[in-house]
Design a protein around this motif. Structure first.
Motif, mmCIF file in Angstrom:
data_model
loop_
_atom_site.group_PDB
_atom_site.id
_atom_site.type_symbol
_atom_site.label_atom_id
_atom_site.label_comp_id
_atom_site.label_asym_id
_atom_site.label_seq_id
_atom_site.Cartn_x
_atom_site.Cartn_y
_atom_site.Cartn_z
ATOM 1 N N ALA A 89 0.720 -1.203 0.237
ATOM 2 C CA ALA A 89 0.021 -0.037 -0.058
ATOM 3 C C ALA A 89 1.076 1.278 -0.095
ATOM 4 N N GLY A 90 0.294 2.285 -0.778
ATOM 5 C CA GLY A 90 1.218 3.525 -0.730
ATOM 6 C C GLY A 90 0.550 4.437 -1.923
ATOM 7 N N PHE A 91 1.058 5.870 -1.760
ATOM 8 C CA PHE A 91 0.739 6.762 -2.783
ATOM 9 C C PHE A 91 1.649 7.842 -2.815
ATOM 10 N N GLY A 92 1.743 8.591 -3.682
ATOM 11 C CA GLY A 92 2.465 9.959 -3.629
ATOM 12 C C GLY A 92 1.972 10.930 -4.637
ATOM 13 N N THR A 93 2.331 12.089 -4.267
ATOM 14 C CA THR A 93 1.897 13.157 -5.198
ATOM 15 C C THR A 93 3.105 14.238 -5.379
ATOM 16 N N PHE A 94 3.149 15.047 -6.393
ATOM 17 C CA PHE A 94 4.153 15.775 -6.941
ATOM 18 C C PHE A 94 3.982 17.220 -6.248
ATOM 19 N N ARG A 95 4.593 17.656 -5.230
ATOM 20 C CA ARG A 95 4.522 18.902 -4.509
ATOM 21 C C ARG A 95 5.849 19.256 -4.236
ATOM 22 N N SER A 96 6.201 20.984 -4.419
ATOM 23 C CA SER A 96 7.427 21.255 -3.976
ATOM 24 C C SER A 96 7.467 21.178 -2.382
ATOM 25 N N ILE A 97 8.704 21.304 -1.822
ATOM 26 C CA ILE A 97 8.813 21.478 -0.229
ATOM 27 C C ILE A 97 7.789 22.398 0.221
ATOM 28 N N ALA A 98 7.952 23.769 -0.537
ATOM 29 C CA ALA A 98 7.105 24.957 0.174
ATOM 30 C C ALA A 98 5.751 24.735 0.017
ATOM 31 N N ASP A 99 5.307 23.752 -0.872
ATOM 32 C CA ASP A 99 3.781 23.550 -1.187
ATOM 33 C C ASP A 99 3.292 22.384 -0.108
ATOM 34 N N THR A 100 4.106 21.607 0.397
ATOM 35 C CA THR A 100 3.938 20.472 1.283
ATOM 36 C C THR A 100 3.599 20.969 2.805
ATOM 37 N N THR A 101 2.207 20.724 2.836
ATOM 38 C CA THR A 101 1.785 20.983 4.453
ATOM 39 C C THR A 101 2.157 20.062 5.218
ATOM 40 N N LEU A 102 2.388 20.050 6.560
ATOM 41 C CA LEU A 102 2.831 19.042 7.421
ATOM 42 C C LEU A 102 1.640 17.954 7.394
ATOM 43 N N ASP A 103 0.410 18.469 7.334
ATOM 44 C CA ASP A 103 -0.453 17.366 7.328
ATOM 45 C C ASP A 103 -0.320 16.480 6.076
#
Length: 251
Positions: A89-103
């Motif tokens: 099980a797993g998943f991923g998304t493409f987000r910059s570190i700046a756009d990655t929220t803690l949640d």
């Protein structure tokens, strides 16, 4: 019957993609499969696609500690042992570190890494009771070996899976419980989760250019590698990382 005749396997993320392909491949080799996924209807539909009998579906959120404890109890009561665990099980998304929220960071870590820890911890006693020796296959990624821009949370999670698996393998070897643990590292693979991104011609072309073999991998490509790691054909492998990426990380 096949290399895995009569062996009991748990596969997470089994409703589709690599998980489903692995369940089918294990069943074709004679294994009995417990398909685990949070998608109840999807898991039941997947169950109908497996050849043979003796399989079952379990609805479980792999980040739920109590759910893993319940599953361990079910297996202990029904058979007392387990032969194979595939933490897929797993998943991923493409987000910059700046756009990655803690949640969002925590969600990626929870599904991809915490679930591997929870599954291994809960089911290790049953795997240690396997009469043929238990086999754990943990799903990492080439992003657990080499980093990628806009994928920091996913890279961190999959890198964690890679080293967690090595630590687990050494611990099991020290205990002498005959449980092997290896990680698998797919490259660019066509699955329902990646279909939307791969459907973009520009994205597909970029990914294809990254693969020396000249094709995007299939879920079946990974499933066959997992079958190898789950079987006695890999009996002298533990703490290893099996890369299945068409040559991407060889460049």
């Amino acid at each position: 019957m096949g290399d895995l005749a009569g062996r009991l396997a748990v596969i997470t993320g089994a409703a589709s993609g690599i998980g489903l392909a692995t369940a089918i491949a294990l069943a074709e080799q004679g294994g009995n499969v417990i398909l685990v996924d949070r998608d109840g209807p999807g898991t039941e539909a997947a169950l109908a696609k497996l050849p043979g009998a003796g399989h079952r579906a379990v609805v479980l959120d792999v980040t739920d500690e109590n759910g893993w404890v319940d599953l361990a109890g079910q297996i202990e009561r029904s058979s007392g042992s387990l032969d194979i665990l595939v933490n897929n099980a797993g998943f991923g998304t493409f987000r910059s570190i700046a756009d990655t929220t803690l949640d969002h960071w925590r969600a990626i870590i929870a599904v991809n890494l915490d679930s591997v820890f929870l599954g291994c911890r809960a089911l290790l006693p049953m795997l240690a009771n396997s009469p043929v020796g238990g086999a754990i296959v943990n799903m990492s990624s080439i992003r657990g070996i080499a980093g990628g821009a806009n994928a920091a949370s996913y890279c961190a999670a999959k890198g964690g899976v890679r080293l967690f698996t090595k630590a687990l393998a050494l611990e099991c070897a020290a205990l002498g419980n005959r449980v092997r643990a290896n990680s698998i590292h797919p490259g660019h693979i066509e699955t329902p989760l990646t279909a939307a991104a791969h459907g973009d011609p520009a994205v597909h072309a970029r990914l294809l250019a990254d693969v020396p073999m000249g094709r995007i991998g299939t879920a079946e490509d990974i499933a066959q590698a997992i079958v190898f790691l789950a079987s006695d054909r890999s009996s002298y492998m533990t703490g290893a990382e099996l890369v299945v990426d068409g040559g991407s990380t060889a460049q």
